[in-house]
Design an enzyme around this catalytic site. Structure first.
Site, PDB file in Angstrom:
ATOM      1  N   ASP B  50       0.774  -1.381  -0.202  1.00 31.42           N
ATOM      2  CA  ASP B  50      -0.106   0.069   0.033  1.00 31.42           C
ATOM      3  C   ASP B  50       0.882   1.335   0.010  1.00 31.42           C
ATOM      4  O   ASP B  50       0.179   2.182   0.060  1.00 31.42           O
ATOM      5  CB  ASP B  50      -1.146  -0.007   1.228  1.00 31.42           C
ATOM      6  CG  ASP B  50      -0.357  -0.106   2.534  1.00 31.42           C
ATOM      7  OD1 ASP B  50       0.981   0.113   2.696  1.00 31.42           O
ATOM      8  OD2 ASP B  50      -0.943  -0.139   3.458  1.00 31.42           O
ATOM      9  N   ARG B 267      -4.788   5.094   5.687  1.00 32.74           N
ATOM     10  CA  ARG B 267      -4.994   4.607   4.231  1.00 32.74           C
ATOM     11  C   ARG B 267      -6.078   5.532   3.636  1.00 32.74           C
ATOM     12  O   ARG B 267      -6.868   6.097   4.434  1.00 32.74           O
ATOM     13  CB  ARG B 267      -5.153   3.137   4.030  1.00 32.74           C
ATOM     14  CG  ARG B 267      -3.809   2.468   4.499  1.00 32.74           C
ATOM     15  CD  ARG B 267      -3.391   2.062   2.756  1.00 32.74           C
ATOM     16  NE  ARG B 267      -4.454   1.545   2.320  1.00 32.74           N
ATOM     17  CZ  ARG B 267      -4.679  -0.003   2.543  1.00 32.74           C
ATOM     18  NH1 ARG B 267      -3.652  -0.754   3.282  1.00 32.74           N
ATOM     19  NH2 ARG B 267      -5.457  -0.555   2.007  1.00 32.74           N
ATOM     20  N   TYR B 275       0.478  -2.878  11.708  1.00 35.61           N
ATOM     21  CA  TYR B 275       1.504  -4.064  11.680  1.00 35.61           C
ATOM     22  C   TYR B 275       1.883  -4.369  13.003  1.00 35.61           C
ATOM     23  O   TYR B 275       2.267  -3.463  13.915  1.00 35.61           O
ATOM     24  CB  TYR B 275       2.799  -3.540  11.052  1.00 35.61           C
ATOM     25  CG  TYR B 275       2.937  -3.257   9.717  1.00 35.61           C
ATOM     26  CD1 TYR B 275       2.993  -4.454   8.731  1.00 35.61           C
ATOM     27  CD2 TYR B 275       2.848  -2.032   9.041  1.00 35.61           C
ATOM     28  CE1 TYR B 275       2.965  -4.247   7.343  1.00 35.61           C
ATOM     29  CE2 TYR B 275       2.719  -2.058   7.602  1.00 35.61           C
ATOM     30  CZ  TYR B 275       2.776  -3.263   6.877  1.00 35.61           C
ATOM     31  OH  TYR B 275       2.583  -3.002   5.462  1.00 35.61           O
ATOM     32  N   PRO B 348       7.499  -5.970   4.996  1.00 39.91           N
ATOM     33  CA  PRO B 348       6.746  -4.849   4.178  1.00 39.91           C
ATOM     34  C   PRO B 348       6.765  -3.325   5.123  1.00 39.91           C
ATOM     35  O   PRO B 348       6.087  -2.529   4.418  1.00 39.91           O
ATOM     36  CB  PRO B 348       5.307  -5.559   4.315  1.00 39.91           C
ATOM     37  CG  PRO B 348       5.387  -6.335   5.511  1.00 39.91           C
ATOM     38  CD  PRO B 348       6.933  -6.817   5.574  1.00 39.91           C
TER      39      PRO B 348
END
Lengths: 642, 642
Positions: B50, B267, B275, B348
């Site tokens: 993302d 987002r 996370y 990530p």
């Protein structure tokens, strides 16, 4: 005639150009049972209008499509003037910067009407299943106005006929090149019919909106006079790919040569639009419009631009028109409304047509939608006439003045000895340009006093005017810090808005004022919100404060601006900060200065769903604010029951 | 097994994630006969990567899709740090502004991989009929490397099998909410199969590009070792709509509590990604990954964020992973290439995965396309390994360093007495952030010397570096005046570019220098352009000068930058001015300063199709420029014949 069908719809829109699509957008966003029909087989793909003024693009921003216009459109910053010099040589005589009187996130963009319609259609699709029914013509209208009571819910009856491909294909001038449609327009080329050709469907509707152009069928059914006259001006307009050594062919140019006036409008890609006068060499009264061919235009331009070379091989579109300066005597009869060119026709040369038409529909659509939903008093619909009919008159006046200017140029040139140069009017033109800029850019709308516009004190927001647009500024989201223009965050979703300009929330007194306001606002919202709906479904409250972004918390603000939802959690979209963001050079923390609002004490501004200012007051003036909404909205839970 | 089919394609791409789509984009733009297959039934709709860094968005600008990313993505300007204070209370400990070492039109954006893929797919559709064939898996590969001669035109044979719906539906963790796909993604939900389920098709290809992820089938067929190891870190990642009173839930936040570290990534819309470390309370070696449920993540976050409340009801996506830090030993065997996660896997958490993978494909695609078309020497393909394998190594190193930083945080916290606060490392983290910024934002790519990158003198363009990106700036189109970032005007269309930084064209000497250059360039272009192609079809020449916009004319420039076409007329897109435009606050006329180029004398810069600098020199250095292109491009008309 095929078998007849009958159906009911709340709102029937006839015509899917800029005005009709603006109305349809509101139907889609407000969840109204509506239909849109258009007699053409496909949406417009090329030609027609192409000028977008900054206010129109601001409204597009509130619909989520401005970025597409800015990406695809062409953008000219200067208007160039050309005229013969003392020796008779065609030369640049100066230029005017296209600026906008008040700051806007957007500047003028030139883009084919077909692409603009694509973007609005996509915005409609994003929030509903409403689709334009193409190849459908309205054939009869009956309107039972007599017993305007609650028993007569669908007073309008319209018969719609499904056209054959032949009937639905508009006339197209010979000589237009085959140019493929944009990828996302190609779906529109596929013929789709809801009913078999020839089917006549009887539709009963609560409202009918006629957005069916200068020759409006709807207007004729209503017997509304369309006053004015055709002028003597006969013009050709051609969208083509130029082959020329004229250096300013990609610059917006007003060119006066001894052989006539040429207006050059650069467009998306390599297309250029030219406005070409046709009647000069001939006596206008006997001018045969139908004899004009593409070569007539080509040769006129060659002569005007001479000694520069000119030709083209690719023609996207062309037409000939006689300027008809006409105004409908009224914009509605009862629940049948007109919008766009059905109300006003004028010269296309000022690039206002698509803007005023779109803004007509944008003004009307939410009012109809809220009346249908029972959210607002139907009386708000009266403001459509007072607001837009007046603007249509101003448009016609402006067009008369602006066109006279061009005409005067030409007449002067014809009058003088051809060996001397025409008089230099670029300074005068530039000055007219400046004078009328607020109007042409759509930054002034002149909406008068009405139930929707309270003209009270402006002391608390010196640069804001009730009935005018909320001046755009960049602010930062309190929860996340993302900078945004207000045109984007004040989304056109059918809700009224109360903006708490909360001032400096670090100050204890100010925090108390805002907190007290918050409590009262919750009560206000409850009176107009149906019991099972979210408290922000009719009126949304947003706050913009002046404390530096990290010096206050979302929780400092009243619950009305960070509502809680069982599934979605807290709402983080409603509180914004007028402070700097190093990421965005234009985000300098000057919004309160733009609005003329005191940075400590703030103010309240109520916005209509179309982002125009309805009411302004001090933080304490909940009584005034309440009064405003009482005149506009249907009370669903009387104050006494709360 | 259904009936077998056999077909030929120039380039077969296996996997349609960011790397595969980047390769596919070049195939579409360069008109290559190519196919893309993906074993999933639909493109990714939710979850996965993302983070978009500014360089990636600059490249999107060159593809015409940056505006869509900026409209839909979320934008965080600051990284917030939270840690316990002296009293053990979780508090903000500071923040770092996300800036970028060098100016960029774009800043970081957070947006679901599925949306990013949508935009690339649309860009592909805009220029070709290439479509991703979904539900298709590659099952066998044979590669006839032995007689690498011209007779063996399709040395690669791959068998593709069409999967059933069951086989093609990826595993999805329980607990994910039903969230409707975006309007323009809904078409992708419809099952389409080119062949009936079970069909095995034999495809012969010139090139095979394996973009098939960490568990790459292609890499395994090639027996390329994937070196590295799983670390002990086991993490959960969840995209959800938070219900919390933690105030920075919509800010990018690195939070160290006594109960673990949490990374918060706001987002698009109201989605937040978290996370979540999972292994802390358990001994990692015995940790059972399959036992993790959505509630495990929920409860871990509750504990870490305590005393703040936390929960969610809407979950868009979640997964658990163990960080595997691995690097493929090589990125190709002959004409079979690997890109993206097939080459490198890492944590990530730094938000680099989608960027590096996309940029792998972006680096490789045009090289393959130009080799297939016979435009470039196939030897340019060797630079894919030297450029991207090295970057993959740097990525792994960076990830080790960055992850160690997070790990160190946690270990420290476990080691110390729980009554005292963990040491404040936000300053150190901030400093690491700054140090590595050029790398993470993609503003430094470190492409070394090769046939595509000539490392010569930089005196004429002090801030530009061969092998690095052309530093973005805003310039104005000479013909029309429209301001544009160079990232947009240097479109990714498969052409090399010669930028004449023409300096001050008002000076007679300078005009002569540029004019003389122009003549020689025409000769240069002819050597590499097929006889019936337009002279700008292989190498496009553009000019950017420093004279004020209205003080020079397009005709002052050599014909190479305003070519004439029988149908299209003169080309108005190639000459730009480094001067101010009052319309665009960022257009200040400072491009030459950004590049470190003398405003009078200028320079020449040759750009590769991916906008990286290949060569730089003085206006006179046509010999050097010619030498550069001789090493890269196939000569179609030898100099002796011109």
């Amino acid at each position: 005639m095929a078998a007849s069908a009958e159906s009911y719809t709340d709102v029937l829109i006839v015509g899917a150009g800029p005005a009709g699509l603006a109305v349809a957008y509101w139907m889609a966003r407000c969840g109204i049972n509506a239909r849109v029909v258009d007699k053409r087989d496909t949406k417009i793909l090329r030609g027609h209008a192409d000028g977008l003024r900054s206010r129109t693009i601001e409204l597009f921003d509130s619909m989520g499509i401005a970025h597409r216009v800015m990406q695809e459109g062409d953008h000219s910053a200067e208007l160039m003037y050309w005229r013969p010099n003392d020796k008779g040589e065609l030369k640049r005589a100066g230029n005017t910067g296209f600026s906008s009187g008040t700051a806007s996130p957007y500047k003028m963009a030139m883009l084919s009407q077909g692409r603009v319609e694509r973007f609005i259609l996509d915005a409609i699709k994003d929030s509903s299943d409403l689709e334009v029914e193409r190849g459908v013509v309205a054939e009869s209208l009956s309107y039972d106005q007599s017993p305007e009571d609650h028993g007569q819910k669908y007073p309008i009856t319209v018969k719609l006929r499904t056209l054959s491909e032949e009937e639905a294909t508009p006339f197209s001038h010979p000589g237009i090149s085959k140019v493929p449609a944009a990828r996302d327009d190609q779906q529109d080329l596929i013929q789709k019919r809801k009913h078999p050709v020839g089917t006549v469907e009887t539709v009963r509707a609560k409202y009918l909106i006629g957005c069916d152009g200068a020759h409006s069928w709807t207007r004729k059914q209503l017997n509304i006079p369309f006053e004015g006259s055709n002028t003597d001006h006969i013009w050709g307009v051609v969208d083509m790919v130029p082959i020329t050594d004229f250096p300013d062919i990609r610059r917006t140019t007003s060119l006066d040569s001894r052989n006539g006036h040429l207006l050059i409008i650069p467009r998306e890609g390599n297309v250029v639009r030219l406005y070409v006068p046709l009647q000069e060499d001939e006596v206008s009264a006997t001018f045969d419009r139908s004899a004009v061919t593409l070569d007539t235009l080509r040769n006129r331009v060659k002569k005007i631009l001479s000694p520069f070379s000119f030709d083209f091989k690719i023609c996207h579109w062309w037409t000939v028109y006689q300027v008809g300066r006409r105004l409908a005597q009224s914009v509605n009869k009862g629940r049948v409304y007109l919008a766009g060119d059905a109300v006003h026709t004028h010269s296309p040369k000022v690039g206002l047509g698509m803007n005023v038409s779109f803004q007509d529909g944008f003004n009307l659509g939410w009012k109809v939608a809220l009346a249908v939903r029972g959210v607002a008093h139907p009386s708000i619909l009266d403001t459509y006439a007072s607001e837009r009919h007046q603007l249509a008159k101003m448009l016609i006046d402006f067009d008369r003045r602006w066109s006279a200017f061009f005409l005067q140029e030409e007449q002067k040139q014809k009058a003088v000895d051809t060996s001397s140069a025409p008089e230099d009017n670029s300074a005068a033109m530039s000055s007219l340009f400046r004078e009328t800029e607020l109007f042409t850019e759509g930054h002034a709308s002149f909406y008068g006093k009405s139930c929707l516009v309270h003209k009270g004190s402006t002391a608390m927001a010196k640069h804001l005017v009730a009935g005018e647009r909320f001046l755009p500024a960049i602010v930062r989201n309190q929860a996340g810090g993302r900078p945004s223009w207000t045109t984007r965050l004040l989304e056109s979703d059918g809700r009224f808005r109360i903006l708490i300009l909360a001032g400096d929330m670090r100050l204890k007194d100010q925090k108390n004022r805002v907190s007290s306001l918050g409590e009262k606002l919750t009560e206000l919202l409850m009176r107009f919100t149906p019991p099972k709906s979210k408290l922000d479904s009719i009126i949304e409250v947003k706050a913009i404060h002046t404390a530096p972004w990290l010096e206050v918390e979302l929780s400092d603000f009243p619950p009305a601006v960070h509502q809680f939802d069982e599934e979605q959690g807290w709402d983080y979209s409603k509180v914004w900060s007028d402070s700097k963001c190093f990421w965005e050079p234009q985000c300098v923390g000057n919004a309160y200065e733009v609005w003329g609002v005191d940075k400590s004490r703030g103010a309240i501004v109520a916005l209509r769903p179309d982002q125009y200012i309805g009411w302004m007051g001090e933080i304490e003036d909940v009584a005034g604010l309440t009064q405003y909404f009482e005149r506009v909205l249907q009370e669903v839970r009387p104050r006494s029951l709360l």
